[in-house]
Write a protein that holds these residues in place. Sequence first.
Motif, mmCIF file in Angstrom:
data_model
loop_
_atom_site.group_PDB
_atom_site.id
_atom_site.type_symbol
_atom_site.label_atom_id
_atom_site.label_comp_id
_atom_site.label_asym_id
_atom_site.label_seq_id
_atom_site.Cartn_x
_atom_site.Cartn_y
_atom_site.Cartn_z
ATOM 1 N N PHE A 48 0.833 -1.211 0.000
ATOM 2 C CA PHE A 48 0.000 0.000 0.000
ATOM 3 C C PHE A 48 0.867 1.260 0.000
ATOM 4 O O PHE A 48 0.703 2.145 0.841
ATOM 5 N N ASP A 49 1.768 1.349 -0.963
ATOM 6 C CA ASP A 49 2.698 2.489 -1.026
ATOM 7 C C ASP A 49 2.484 3.291 -2.293
ATOM 8 O O ASP A 49 3.335 3.251 -3.187
ATOM 9 N N PRO A 50 1.376 4.024 -2.434
ATOM 10 C CA PRO A 50 0.275 4.197 -1.479
ATOM 11 C C PRO A 50 -0.921 3.333 -1.875
ATOM 12 O O PRO A 50 -0.912 2.691 -2.933
ATOM 13 N N ILE A 51 -1.958 3.373 -1.035
ATOM 14 C CA ILE A 51 -3.220 2.704 -1.389
ATOM 15 C C ILE A 51 -3.809 3.396 -2.624
ATOM 16 O O ILE A 51 -3.687 4.617 -2.773
ATOM 17 N N THR A 52 -4.413 2.601 -3.511
ATOM 18 C CA THR A 52 -5.020 3.166 -4.734
ATOM 19 C C THR A 52 -6.523 2.859 -4.739
ATOM 20 O O THR A 52 -7.010 2.077 -3.912
ATOM 21 N N ASN A 53 -7.215 3.432 -5.712
ATOM 22 C CA ASN A 53 -8.653 3.139 -5.838
ATOM 23 C C ASN A 53 -8.892 1.666 -6.187
ATOM 24 O O ASN A 53 -9.974 1.139 -5.931
ATOM 25 N N GLY A 54 -7.892 1.025 -6.776
ATOM 26 C CA GLY A 54 -8.015 -0.414 -7.068
ATOM 27 C C GLY A 54 -8.068 -1.224 -5.777
ATOM 28 O O GLY A 54 -8.896 -2.133 -5.621
ATOM 29 N N HIS A 55 -7.186 -0.883 -4.816
ATOM 30 C CA HIS A 55 -7.213 -1.563 -3.511
ATOM 31 C C HIS A 55 -8.561 -1.308 -2.823
ATOM 32 O O HIS A 55 -9.149 -2.225 -2.234
ATOM 33 N N MET B 190 -11.489 -9.933 -8.321
ATOM 34 C CA MET B 190 -11.145 -9.059 -9.439
ATOM 35 C C MET B 190 -11.656 -7.651 -9.154
ATOM 36 O O MET B 190 -12.835 -7.483 -8.833
ATOM 37 N N PRO B 191 -10.800 -6.637 -9.326
ATOM 38 C CA PRO B 191 -11.302 -5.269 -9.179
ATOM 39 C C PRO B 191 -12.115 -4.871 -10.411
ATOM 40 O O PRO B 191 -12.078 -5.579 -11.430
ATOM 41 N N SER B 192 -12.786 -3.751 -10.322
ATOM 42 C CA SER B 192 -13.486 -3.205 -11.483
ATOM 43 C C SER B 192 -12.482 -3.091 -12.634
ATOM 44 O O SER B 192 -11.303 -2.767 -12.413
ATOM 45 N N LEU C 245 -4.058 -0.480 -12.947
ATOM 46 C CA LEU C 245 -3.576 0.416 -11.903
ATOM 47 C C LEU C 245 -2.631 -0.285 -10.931
ATOM 48 O O LEU C 245 -2.883 -1.413 -10.512
ATOM 49 N N SER C 246 -1.535 0.400 -10.567
ATOM 50 C CA SER C 246 -0.657 -0.123 -9.501
ATOM 51 C C SER C 246 -0.090 1.079 -8.750
ATOM 52 O O SER C 246 -0.005 2.186 -9.298
ATOM 53 N N SER C 247 0.327 0.841 -7.504
ATOM 54 C CA SER C 247 0.924 1.919 -6.698
ATOM 55 C C SER C 247 2.155 2.476 -7.411
ATOM 56 O O SER C 247 2.401 3.681 -7.423
ATOM 57 N N LEU D 213 -7.427 7.926 -9.758
ATOM 58 C CA LEU D 213 -6.704 6.688 -9.456
ATOM 59 C C LEU D 213 -6.462 6.464 -7.969
ATOM 60 O O LEU D 213 -6.260 5.334 -7.529
ATOM 61 N N VAL D 214 -6.453 7.569 -7.212
ATOM 62 C CA VAL D 214 -6.182 7.452 -5.757
ATOM 63 C C VAL D 214 -7.159 8.340 -5.000
ATOM 64 O O VAL D 214 -7.660 9.324 -5.534
ATOM 65 N N PRO D 215 -7.413 8.002 -3.716
ATOM 66 C CA PRO D 215 -8.265 8.875 -2.915
ATOM 67 C C PRO D 215 -7.605 10.238 -2.712
ATOM 68 O O PRO D 215 -6.378 10.368 -2.812
#
Length: 167
Positions: free
Chosen positions: A11-18, A119-121, A127-129, A145-147
């Motif tokens: 989580f470096d950093p957390i993304t909308n995918g996570h 599976m994410p949307s 998407l990746s960190s 892509l990220v909060p």
Amino acid sequence: MEKRAVYPGFFDPITNGHIDIILRGLRLFDKIIVAVLKNPKKKPLFSTKERVGMIKAIFAREPRIEVKAFDGLLVDFAQANEADVVIRGLRAVSDFEYEFQMALMNRKLNAEIETLFMMPSVNYSFLSSMLVKEVFNLGGCVKDLVPEIVARNLKRKLARGKFILSN
Ligand code: PNS
């Protein structure tokens, strides 16, 4: 009996995918413990405290999410937290080999713990960190892509100079 799962990562950093995976997991489990790896082999952009803090802030209003830092074996962490499922996101076939190896190693270490792939949307399948950091570093927009809190913290880091990104 409460159904508990662990969702581990750097989580470096957390993304909308996570976040998409966590929200899907909440449909299946009573509680999800987001387990943030403390000492990854690669040097993280965000400290453990920052990574945990951002995830806690994002889910501040969701009592079914707990966020904890961990080191050592994931299966030991899961057992100590009374969770018998590990959730992992699968974005594409390319993720499969590494995930398959990890799942089977974790099963070898503790057969009581099952890995569940989700599976994410499709919106986040690319998407990746790592890519988020690279795009942001080079002036690209990461808005969808990220909060918000992650975007703000990326900006704060970049204000101190370009990131040095390790693979
Ligand atoms: O964000 P990532 O890279 O997908 O997360 C990888 C993680 C943290 C899930 C993995 O490295 C892990 O579980 N590390 C803990 C150490 C461990 O248990 N290793 C043996 C399992 S193969």
